[in-house]
Design an enzyme around this catalytic site. Sequence first.
Site, PDB file in Angstrom:
ATOM      1  NE  ARG A 224      -4.374  -1.383  -0.009  1.00 23.38           N
ATOM      2  CZ  ARG A 224      -4.290  -1.883  -0.940  1.00 23.38           C
ATOM      3  NH1 ARG A 224      -3.708  -2.522  -1.600  1.00 23.38           N
ATOM      4  NH2 ARG A 224      -5.838  -2.952  -0.439  1.00 23.38           N
ATOM      5  CG  HIS A 272      -3.376  -0.357  -7.083  1.00 25.35           C
ATOM      6  ND1 HIS A 272      -4.457  -0.261  -6.007  1.00 25.35           N
ATOM      7  CD2 HIS A 272      -3.759  -1.945  -7.227  1.00 25.35           C
ATOM      8  CE1 HIS A 272      -4.074  -1.209  -4.574  1.00 25.35           C
ATOM      9  NE2 HIS A 272      -4.221  -2.110  -5.806  1.00 25.35           N
TER      10      HIS A 272
HETATM   11  C1  GLV Z   1      -5.523  -4.969  -4.438  1.00 25.09           C
HETATM   12  O1  GLV Z   1      -4.182  -4.054  -3.980  1.00 25.09           O
HETATM   13  C2  GLV Z   1      -5.735  -5.615  -3.020  1.00 25.09           C
HETATM   14  O2  GLV Z   1      -5.515  -5.540  -2.099  1.00 25.09           O
HETATM   15  O3  GLV Z   1      -6.297  -6.891  -2.962  1.00 25.09           O
END
Ligand code: GLV
Length: 309
Positions: A224, A272
């Site tokens: 994160r 992401h």
């Molecule tokens: C993606 O970042 C997830 O947490 O699945």
Amino acid sequence: MIRIGFYGTASDIAVWEASLANRLPDFEIVELLSEAGGDSDVALVWAPPRDAFSHCTKLRGIIMQGQGVDHMMRDETVPRAVPLVRLVDPDMASALSHWAILNALDFWRDGAVYRDQQNRGVWQHVPQRPATGAKVGVLGIGAIGTVIARRFAALGFETRGYARTMKQIDGVEVFAGADQLADFASGLDIVVSVLPLTPDTTAIMNAGFFAQLAEGAFVINGGRGPQVHDEDLLAALQSGQIGGAALDVFAVEPLPQDHPYWTHPKVRVWPHVAAQTNATSAADQVAAAILAMINGQEPANRVDWSRGY
Ligand code: GLV
């Protein structure tokens, strides 16, 4: 009839309907935020807005379409009384390991240098780093990090793992707890984070941490965004203590257009996408969680609210 209330950002209802079709008895998927969503038995969500569950009167549980639950932790309107389940999908773990290895090897084998040389029509060797002996550390060795660490070890790299509590992984040297973080980091050439975001992991990759790594080390963040202290990383890139970074997650997503990462020559920005949810590979486990919740049984991979993941 089981009613599933759906909220997603990257996937849609039709895909989940198809993947769950042969795995559940009579069911229907409705938009969680619609009036019909108020009668949902279970919710299947990714990044729902605040108050998304307030109109649900008979909810038995919530299933995430991914593994991270930090945004749910921050939202006190998410009901704490019903189980919250995160996906632990081997296919997503594998995808994330591919992404980490891709970026690690691209760094180790000077991919950026040779791409730049090709752009300029330059034929020139830079000294090759040794094929074995890179020191790689994986921050977070749960379901995903263990796969990543094993695969780095199989490449012949000296591999370390860091977790909250001690674990055994063949071929991986494991460090546990904040007291052992500096020893874990000491001299690493490549560090990969797949940690969950908790108060303990926020800004875990900061100036002090970077200073422990080998000079010119490479940082890979698939956990994160807030785990990296951005100003410290930019300063460490500037000084050369950090040689480059591949980042898939950011404190603010989408990454703001004026963020220095976008144009930094040593930073690779990924939107992401390191492991996107796969409704097909996740279907068995989503169906099992739905059935467990409907039948009042304990679902697998239930989130522990006090632990934060
Ligand atoms: C993606 O970042 C997830 O947490 O699945």
